[in-house]
Motif scaffolding. Structure first.
Motif, PDB file in Angstrom:
ATOM      1  N   UNK A 135     -28.910 -13.645 -39.499  1.00 48.60           N
ATOM      2  CA  UNK A 135     -29.323 -13.772 -38.013  1.00 48.60           C
ATOM      3  C   UNK A 135     -28.701 -14.644 -37.162  1.00 48.60           C
ATOM      4  N   UNK A 136     -27.996 -15.827 -37.897  1.00 48.28           N
ATOM      5  CA  UNK A 136     -27.441 -16.746 -37.061  1.00 48.28           C
ATOM      6  C   UNK A 136     -28.264 -17.515 -36.029  1.00 48.28           C
ATOM      7  N   UNK A 137     -27.661 -17.993 -35.017  1.00 49.56           N
ATOM      8  CA  UNK A 137     -28.387 -18.948 -34.090  1.00 49.56           C
ATOM      9  C   UNK A 137     -29.734 -18.015 -33.413  1.00 49.56           C
ATOM     10  N   UNK A 138     -29.539 -16.872 -33.281  1.00 48.35           N
ATOM     11  CA  UNK A 138     -30.603 -16.073 -32.707  1.00 48.35           C
ATOM     12  C   UNK A 138     -31.787 -16.136 -33.565  1.00 48.35           C
ATOM     13  N   UNK A 139     -31.961 -16.337 -34.812  1.00 46.41           N
ATOM     14  CA  UNK A 139     -33.026 -16.524 -35.517  1.00 46.41           C
ATOM     15  C   UNK A 139     -33.661 -15.214 -35.853  1.00 46.41           C
ATOM     16  N   UNK A 154     -39.826 -22.698 -37.068  1.00 44.80           N
ATOM     17  CA  UNK A 154     -40.173 -21.874 -35.965  1.00 44.80           C
ATOM     18  C   UNK A 154     -39.738 -22.713 -34.828  1.00 44.80           C
ATOM     19  N   UNK A 155     -39.011 -21.893 -33.871  1.00 44.44           N
ATOM     20  CA  UNK A 155     -38.753 -22.740 -32.528  1.00 44.44           C
ATOM     21  C   UNK A 155     -39.734 -22.687 -31.426  1.00 44.44           C
ATOM     22  N   UNK A 182     -33.173 -21.364 -39.471  1.00 43.54           N
ATOM     23  CA  UNK A 182     -32.775 -22.099 -40.614  1.00 43.54           C
ATOM     24  C   UNK A 182     -32.825 -23.443 -40.645  1.00 43.54           C
ATOM     25  N   UNK A 183     -33.198 -24.237 -41.148  1.00 47.05           N
ATOM     26  CA  UNK A 183     -32.800 -25.659 -41.525  1.00 47.05           C
ATOM     27  C   UNK A 183     -31.592 -26.191 -42.237  1.00 47.05           C
TER      28      UNK A 183
END
Length: 72
Positions: free
Chosen positions: A21-25, A47-48, A55-56
């Motif tokens: 999912x990359x930067x979109x999460x 969670x943002x 991902x961390x």
């Protein structure tokens, strides 16, 4: 020596989907939400502010070793 907690197959799949999912999460409330919450508890995801899983750095490292099977 193996010193990391075991990831169930479903959680490994959720970790890989999170990577894809990359930067979109990934949004909360999907079918893999329980696994993503478990990954969050292990420090592999977070969670943002938009209530999406991301991902961390620990998650990226675990993905490299457990999913991609790359040496550390």
């Amino acid at each position: 020596m193996w010193n990391e907690p075991y990831l169930e197959t479903c959680c490994r799949s959720a970790l890989h989907r999170l990577k894809l999912s990359g930067n979109n999460g990934r949004p909360t409330g999907l079918r893999d939400d329980p696994c993503l919450r478990r990954l969050e508890g292990m420090g592999l995801a977070r969670t943002d502010h938009n209530q999406r899983f991301a991902m961390t750095e620990q998650g990226h490292a675990r993905h490299r070793t457990e999913i991609l099977k790359l040496p550390t």
